[in-house]
Design a protein around this motif. Sequence first.
Motif, short mmCIF file in Angstrom:
data_model
loop_
_atom_site.label_atom_id
_atom_site.label_comp_id
_atom_site.label_asym_id
_atom_site.label_seq_id
_atom_site.Cartn_x
_atom_site.Cartn_y
_atom_site.Cartn_z
N ALA A 290 -43.98 121.68 35.88
CA ALA A 290 -42.95 122.52 35.26
C ALA A 290 -41.58 121.88 35.42
O ALA A 290 -40.78 121.82 34.48
CB ALA A 290 -42.98 123.92 35.87
N ALA A 291 -41.29 121.37 36.62
CA ALA A 291 -40.01 120.71 36.87
C ALA A 291 -39.91 119.39 36.10
O ALA A 291 -38.83 119.00 35.64
CB ALA A 291 -39.82 120.47 38.36
N SER B 3 -48.34 125.80 23.57
CA SER B 3 -49.68 125.98 24.13
C SER B 3 -50.05 124.81 25.04
O SER B 3 -50.61 125.00 26.13
CB SER B 3 -50.71 126.10 23.00
N LEU B 4 -49.74 123.60 24.60
CA LEU B 4 -50.05 122.43 25.41
C LEU B 4 -49.23 122.42 26.71
O LEU B 4 -49.75 122.08 27.78
CB LEU B 4 -49.77 121.15 24.61
N LEU B 5 -47.96 122.79 26.62
CA LEU B 5 -47.13 122.84 27.82
C LEU B 5 -47.66 123.86 28.82
O LEU B 5 -47.74 123.59 30.02
CB LEU B 5 -45.69 123.20 27.43
N MET B 6 -48.01 125.05 28.33
CA MET B 6 -48.53 126.09 29.23
C MET B 6 -49.81 125.63 29.91
O MET B 6 -50.01 125.87 31.11
CB MET B 6 -48.78 127.37 28.43
N THR B 7 -50.67 124.95 29.17
CA THR B 7 -51.93 124.50 29.75
C THR B 7 -51.70 123.44 30.82
O THR B 7 -52.31 123.46 31.89
CB THR B 7 -52.84 123.94 28.65
N GLY C 290 -39.83 119.32 45.84
CA GLY C 290 -38.87 118.84 44.87
C GLY C 290 -39.42 117.68 44.05
O GLY C 290 -40.27 116.91 44.51
N VAL C 291 -38.93 117.55 42.81
CA VAL C 291 -39.39 116.51 41.89
C VAL C 291 -38.23 115.56 41.61
O VAL C 291 -37.12 116.00 41.29
CB VAL C 291 -39.92 117.12 40.58
N ALA C 292 -38.47 114.27 41.72
CA ALA C 292 -37.48 113.24 41.41
C ALA C 292 -38.08 112.32 40.37
O ALA C 292 -38.95 111.50 40.67
CB ALA C 292 -37.09 112.47 42.67
N LEU C 293 -37.63 112.45 39.11
CA LEU C 293 -38.08 111.57 38.05
C LEU C 293 -37.20 110.33 38.01
O LEU C 293 -35.97 110.43 38.08
CB LEU C 293 -38.02 112.28 36.70
N ASN C 294 -37.83 109.17 37.91
CA ASN C 294 -37.13 107.90 37.80
C ASN C 294 -36.01 107.78 38.82
O ASN C 294 -34.84 107.55 38.48
CB ASN C 294 -36.56 107.74 36.37
N PRO C 295 -36.34 107.94 40.10
CA PRO C 295 -35.29 107.78 41.12
C PRO C 295 -34.85 106.32 41.21
O PRO C 295 -35.43 105.43 40.59
CB PRO C 295 -35.98 108.23 42.40
#
Length: 657
Positions: free
Chosen positions: A571-572, A558-562, A340-345
């Motif tokens: 991705a999350a 394209s940048l996101l896929m790379t 799981g990913v927690a951004l700015n918890p």
Amino acid sequence: MAQRHTTSLTLRLRYRFDNLMAGGTTALIGWFALACLAVVVPASTVLVWADRAAPATLSGRLAAVWVSVGQTLKIGGAVGSPLYVLASVALALVALLFVSTLVGLITTGINRRIALLRRGHSTVLESGHTVLLGWSDQIFPVVGELVAANANQRRSAIAVLAPKDKVEMEEEIAASVAGTAAGTGTGTTRIICRNGRTTDPAELARVSPRTAKAVLVLPPEGDTGDAQVVKTLLALDAAVPEPGGAVVVAAVRDTRSHLTAQLAAGPGAHVLCVDDVIARLLVQTAREPGLSLVYQELLDFAGDEFYTAAVQGLAGRTFGEALLAFTTSSVVGLLRADGGVALNPDPGTAIGAGDRIILISEDDDTAVPADASSSVEEEAIVTARPRTPEAERLLLLGWNRRAPLVVEQLDRFVGPGSTLDVVSLADDVRARAAAGASGARSRLEVAFRSGDITDPGLLAKLDVPAYDGVIVIGETGHEPLPHAAAPAPARAIDLGLAPETGTQTDDRTLVTLLHLRAIGEAAGRELSLTTEMSDDGNRLLAPAREGADFIVSGRLISLLMTQISENPCLAAVFEELFDAEGNELHLKPVADYVRTDREVTFATLVESARRRRECAVGYRLRAEACTGPAYGVRLNPDKGQRVRFGEHDWLIVLAES
């Protein structure tokens, strides 16, 4: 009486030669044999008669001529009875036929193999390589970014499969990579191209997806591109039935195709929706100018980007303490042990032993812990009162498939009482229905007006400088401009904006920007413009100030896929960054965080942002906003660096809306 041709001797000889060549194999062999005898026999006679050791008798000299002719033509030239001579000639001809046939077979086999290799039908025997499936203009930034990402590796490979000539693909990719700003070519990365249909599992095997580390499915050009992506994902599942270690990343344009593509890709794959991502970024940037430059810096591998690092002694400590635990990296979140990913918890969140730190750094090997808490200057921190959302007045010029998504996203971001005026050639009823399809709006009031956004008279009546923000998107569903009727360049990006191509859509956008620039100059102020474009080459032609916000859809995806192919956990991260819910990047006044009458360290800004439950990751200087290449944006500065900020500079933070 028939007239004779009065042509030159050269033309008549050439005509007879052409007739001779058209006579078939038998005639060619006969004439070739006569030509050889016509040269070899006289020459052998001269050699024999000129030789002082030649036989004295005529019969002896004729025999010597025969031997010379036989040796020259490789038919033996034996001397003896007529039967003996005939048998030796027959054996020599058989040997000659055998050798020539063998040589012909070998040559044909080699030529066939070379032709097969040039067609790109051989199998790639690589492991840990990156596979690109499909061909569009998005392949060029993808290859360029993968080459940059692999620059610190000793050996890497990219395998491309597309229904296109192998040599043409190699030449176009080589020209594109050589034309980049870096100009260093592919470095240690080998580009391997193979010809084949991406929807055929047997032909997919040519690029060995089973042993690849990542597989990227690029959306082809044209209206059927999404269907092609879905079929490619199904073929990939058939070619690699058991789950492997490869990261699968795909992209579709239409939101209606997103769920279908995700089902075809399987639970472990990542499918991006071009329309959704572009609409979200257009809205975020329209409300906070300069944000597109921040994303551009984060997504390419030339500067600082997202990485994960081991906790390295931070286990058991809080996230707030980790913010100042890296001097040359900016901490933004946690990757939990369960994935799981927690951004700015919350700053008080405890860091587990199995967690990883999500941070922004120059490279994956530069995320080295180094405490920066001693650089915090407590006396420079200020406490600003929370800003209440204000009503905004926005203008949307143009209409396409993504426009309803833009309206929907604006309603989620703006403050209550905000208004949006839409001007487009699209039918007013159709536009209203499309905009209302996303559901009832609670904060945004939308008004539609029919008109040509390339008409300077119409733009002058809109009072454009009075708007808080202007969004210009590619307009579709009409005749192209007269000057845009020429065929589009071979590398024009098509984003499914039928019936025009991406380049023709950009032509109308460029004309609109030209008139908007004149309106801004006449009003003596800079317009807050956010522009969507299809082709990155057209962006360079845009009549806008340096550092203006441009969302180039093909390049961005394209940048996101790379990035995701190199680090799947991102991705999350990107999903939350582009969503109205949760945490996003913001540009906020730096004066709300620190005093602007002195130099302060960036560590002080990080600490001030922490107290507001935010993660500071950089800043933008207004004085340098029009100066390239960074346009005032500085991501992940050294926390010990001292900077004197002005009242109108911005702090880049990761925070909730």
